[in-house]
Each structure stands twice: as structure tokens, then as C-alpha cells.
Design a protein around this motif. Structure first.
Motif, PDB file in Angstrom:
ATOM      1  N   LEU A  49       0.825  -1.207   0.000  1.00 26.00           N
ATOM      2  CA  LEU A  49       0.000   0.000   0.000  1.00 26.00           C
ATOM      3  C   LEU A  49       0.861   1.259   0.000  1.00 26.00           C
ATOM      4  N   ALA A  50       1.950   1.219   0.760  1.00 25.31           N
ATOM      5  CA  ALA A  50       2.836   2.375   0.805  1.00 25.31           C
ATOM      6  C   ALA A  50       3.487   2.620  -0.546  1.00 25.31           C
ATOM      7  N   GLN A  51       3.952   1.554  -1.196  1.00 25.39           N
ATOM      8  CA  GLN A  51       4.564   1.696  -2.520  1.00 25.39           C
ATOM      9  C   GLN A  51       3.554   2.220  -3.540  1.00 25.39           C
ATOM     10  N   ALA A  52       2.319   1.703  -3.478  1.00 26.08           N
ATOM     11  CA  ALA A  52       1.288   2.140  -4.420  1.00 26.08           C
ATOM     12  C   ALA A  52       0.939   3.607  -4.213  1.00 26.08           C
ATOM     13  N   GLY A  53       1.104   4.097  -2.985  1.00 29.23           N
ATOM     14  CA  GLY A  53       0.838   5.505  -2.714  1.00 29.23           C
ATOM     15  C   GLY A  53       1.948   6.425  -3.169  1.00 29.23           C
ATOM     16  N   CYS A  75      -6.412  -5.127  -1.468  1.00 34.33           N
ATOM     17  CA  CYS A  75      -7.116  -4.864  -2.730  1.00 34.33           C
ATOM     18  C   CYS A  75      -8.261  -3.884  -2.517  1.00 34.33           C
ATOM     19  N   HIS A  76      -9.028  -4.102  -1.459  1.00 32.33           N
ATOM     20  CA  HIS A  76     -10.141  -3.196  -1.168  1.00 32.33           C
ATOM     21  C   HIS A  76      -9.631  -1.783  -0.895  1.00 32.33           C
ATOM     22  N   ALA A  77      -8.536  -1.671  -0.153  1.00 32.56           N
ATOM     23  CA  ALA A  77      -7.971  -0.351   0.148  1.00 32.56           C
ATOM     24  C   ALA A  77      -7.470   0.335  -1.125  1.00 32.56           C
ATOM     25  N   LEU A  78      -6.851  -0.430  -2.005  1.00 32.02           N
ATOM     26  CA  LEU A  78      -6.373   0.138  -3.268  1.00 32.02           C
ATOM     27  C   LEU A  78      -7.535   0.651  -4.106  1.00 32.02           C
ATOM     28  N   ARG A  79      -8.639  -0.099  -4.098  1.00 35.85           N
ATOM     29  CA  ARG A  79      -9.774   0.277  -4.942  1.00 35.85           C
ATOM     30  C   ARG A  79     -10.467   1.550  -4.474  1.00 35.85           C
ATOM     31  N   THR A  80     -10.267   1.932  -3.243  1.00 41.70           N
ATOM     32  CA  THR A  80     -10.874   3.179  -2.766  1.00 41.70           C
ATOM     33  C   THR A  80     -10.171   4.406  -3.335  1.00 41.70           C
ATOM     34  N   ARG A  81      -8.986   4.209  -3.916  1.00 41.32           N
ATOM     35  CA  ARG A  81      -8.240   5.365  -4.415  1.00 41.32           C
ATOM     36  C   ARG A  81      -7.660   5.190  -5.808  1.00 41.32           C
ATOM     37  N   LEU A 102     -12.584 -11.085  -6.567  1.00 45.14           N
ATOM     38  CA  LEU A 102     -13.187 -10.174  -7.538  1.00 45.14           C
ATOM     39  C   LEU A 102     -14.054  -9.135  -6.839  1.00 45.14           C
ATOM     40  N   GLU A 103     -14.769  -9.563  -5.801  1.00 48.07           N
ATOM     41  CA  GLU A 103     -15.611  -8.607  -5.079  1.00 48.07           C
ATOM     42  C   GLU A 103     -14.787  -7.533  -4.387  1.00 48.07           C
ATOM     43  N   VAL A 157     -23.218   8.174 -16.763  1.00 41.72           N
ATOM     44  CA  VAL A 157     -24.668   8.058 -16.878  1.00 41.72           C
ATOM     45  C   VAL A 157     -25.250   9.443 -16.667  1.00 41.72           C
ATOM     46  N   ASN A 158     -25.997   9.913 -17.667  1.00 34.44           N
ATOM     47  CA  ASN A 158     -26.548  11.274 -17.631  1.00 34.44           C
ATOM     48  C   ASN A 158     -25.456  12.313 -17.371  1.00 34.44           C
ATOM     49  N   GLY A 159     -24.299  12.075 -17.952  1.00 38.20           N
ATOM     50  CA  GLY A 159     -23.190  13.012 -17.835  1.00 38.20           C
ATOM     51  C   GLY A 159     -22.383  12.893 -16.563  1.00 38.20           C
ATOM     52  N   LYS A 160     -22.793  12.008 -15.656  1.00 32.91           N
ATOM     53  CA  LYS A 160     -22.066  11.831 -14.395  1.00 32.91           C
ATOM     54  C   LYS A 160     -21.094  10.660 -14.536  1.00 32.91           C
ATOM     55  N   PRO A 161     -19.779  10.943 -14.504  1.00 32.62           N
ATOM     56  CA  PRO A 161     -18.796   9.871 -14.740  1.00 32.62           C
ATOM     57  C   PRO A 161     -18.662   8.942 -13.533  1.00 32.62           C
ATOM     58  N   PHE A 162     -18.277   7.709 -13.797  1.00 31.59           N
ATOM     59  CA  PHE A 162     -17.939   6.771 -12.733  1.00 31.59           C
ATOM     60  C   PHE A 162     -16.775   5.912 -13.207  1.00 31.59           C
ATOM     61  N   SER A 163     -15.962   5.462 -12.264  1.00 30.64           N
ATOM     62  CA  SER A 163     -14.755   4.721 -12.592  1.00 30.64           C
ATOM     63  C   SER A 163     -15.067   3.242 -12.780  1.00 30.64           C
ATOM     64  N   LEU A 164     -14.248   2.599 -13.610  1.00 31.59           N
ATOM     65  CA  LEU A 164     -14.407   1.182 -13.905  1.00 31.59           C
ATOM     66  C   LEU A 164     -13.053   0.491 -13.888  1.00 31.59           C
ATOM     67  N   THR A 165     -13.033  -0.758 -13.453  1.00 31.47           N
ATOM     68  CA  THR A 165     -11.859  -1.577 -13.678  1.00 31.47           C
ATOM     69  C   THR A 165     -11.912  -2.058 -15.126  1.00 31.47           C
TER      70      THR A 165
END
Length: 241
Positions: A49-53, A75-81, A102-103, A157-165
Motif C-alpha cells: 500500500l505504501a509503494q502504491a501511494g 485490494c479493497h484499500a487500493l480500490r478506494t483510491r 473479484l468482489e 450516466v446522464n453526464g455523471k462519470p464513474f470509474s471502472l476496472t
């Protein structure tokens, strides 16, 4: 520890390898380094996590069984950022573990012992998708309020962006290209599967669940990404009831 790539014509890929088995980590890093990839090693979840930051990587190889913070938590912590592609690596073969991986946000799941050539193929496949190199068609896809940009792997969606893997984008793209049609899990897998990836039916359910959390106003009552019981999934064209 960091191994810088030698001059090469291969693509420049920055890899973070989080693996507590120091011998396996060294062998994997050496193999990837010899093929032109830059590899940074971390031996604990916290170190990863430190290296990824501190640095932006093209892909993260993440062992599931780590001391302290395990791979799921990391993995969950990485996905928050970050939406960096993550390949989870483990010797645990139960389907439940793969679904949980995957979840937690992983894009791919590789079982030990693995072939170094297969690992390299999966790395390249994930990085190509993350860089938008997933095929000749890079025009926008518009389905009702949903807009997909294959060149950047982004959506709104309706101009509001969202992130995807990358894997989420592939699933959504297949459904968008067949909007208004019900696709079975097998049809979706067949459209996105490559020889470099191991996939299974329940992975589609996981990704659909995560997509609904991101794109639906009410994920429990989806208006865009619908389930047809006993058949599969359908992306509404906008006029579908």
C-alpha cells in the motif's frame, strides 16, 4: 528492491509485485525484468500500500495470503483510491475465494503454481485494456443515458462519470454492444474471454453487482442493467420497460 528494465523494444510496464514468499518474488521479478518490465517488490500488504501511494504503477500483482493485512484487505484499500489493474495470485483454489477476490476489486485471479509465460500474458492483456488498447473500435458507445469511451475505459450516466476496472468495462461494453438483448453468462464470457484469462460463470454476477453499485440510482431496483431470471442480463436501451 527495484529492478530497472534493460533497453528493450517491449512495452514499458511498471509492475508492483506484493508477495511474501521472497524466493518466488525474486524469481518472478527476474523473469519479468528480463522481458523489459520494471518490477518493484513489496513483501507485506502494508508495504504494498505504501509503494502504491508513492508511485503510479501500470499493474499490481497481489498475493492473497500476506502477513498482517491480507490481499483482500489490500485490494479493497487500493480500490478506494485507484483503478490500477490488479491480478490476485494465490494457491487457494476454492471458487468462493476467487469470487471474494473479484468482489474486493481484483481484475483477474491467477492460481499458484503458475507459468511465468501465462503471468506475462495476463499482465500484458490487463495493461493493454487499461491503456485503451482493446481493439480497433475506439468510438463512443451511447446507450440511453449511458456513454462509454473505449479509448479511455471510462463511462458516465446522464453526464455523471464513474470509474471502472478493465474487466468491468469489458462486461459493460459487451452488454452495450448488444443493448436490448438478453445475454447469458456464457455469451458474455465468450465475448470477453481470451486465452490469457481464467474466467468462470459467477465472476459475471460479481461484476454486474459492482457495476450496478456504480451506475444505478438504486442498485436494488436497477433501471439500466437488468436481470432476466433464468436467462441472463440485459442493458436497457432506454425505452425498455
Amino acid at each position: 528492491m527495484e529492478l530497472k528494465p534493460r533497453p528493450t523494444t517491449d512495452e514499458d510496464i511498471q509492475v508492483l509485485l506484493v508477495e511474501d514468499d521472497e524466493r518466488l518474488a525474486a524469481l518472478t521479478a527476474r523473469y519479468l525484468h528480463e522481458r523489459g518490465l520494471a518490477v518493484t517488490l513489496a513483501h507485506t500488504g502494508q508495504e504494498g500500500l505504501a509503494q502504491a501511494g508513492r508511485h503510479r504503477y501500470d499493474i499490481i500483482l497481489l498475493d492473497l495470503m500476506l502477513p498482517g493485512r491480507d490481499g483482500m484487505e489490500v485490494c479493497h484499500a487500493l480500490r478506494t483510491r485507484s483503478d490500477v489493474p490488479i491480478i490476485m495470485v494465490t494457491s487457494r483454489r476454492e471458487e468462493t475465494d476467487r469470487v471474494l477476490g473479484l468482489e474486493s476489486g481484483a481484475d483477474d485471479y491467477l492460481l499458484k503454481p503458475y507459468s511465468p509465460r501465462e503471468l506475462l500474458a495476463r499482465i500484458r492483456a490487463q495493461v493493454r485494456r487499461a491503456r485503451g488498447q482493446i481493439g480497433p473500435n475506439t468510438q463512443f458507445l451511447q446507450v440511453g443515458p449511458l456513454r462509454l469511451d473505449p479509448s479511455s475505459l471510462t463511462a458516465s450516466v446522464n453526464g455523471k462519470p464513474f470509474s471502472l476496472t478493465t474487466y468491468e468495462f469489458m462486461v459493460l461494453r459487451v452488454l452495450a454492444e448488444h443493448a436490448g438483448r438478453v445475454l447469458s453468462r456464457e455469451q458474455i464470457l465468450g465475448a470477453i474471454n481470451t486465452n490469457a484469462e481464467e474466467v468462470f460463470d459467477r465472476s459475471i454476477d460479481v461484476h454486474v453487482f459492482r457495476l450496478r453499485q456504480k451506475m444505478e440510482a438504486d442498485p436494488h431496483s436497477p433501471q439500466l442493467l437488468k436481470t432476466v431470471r433464468g436467462v441472463g442480463y440485459m442493458l436497457s436501451r432506454g425505452e425498455d420497460p
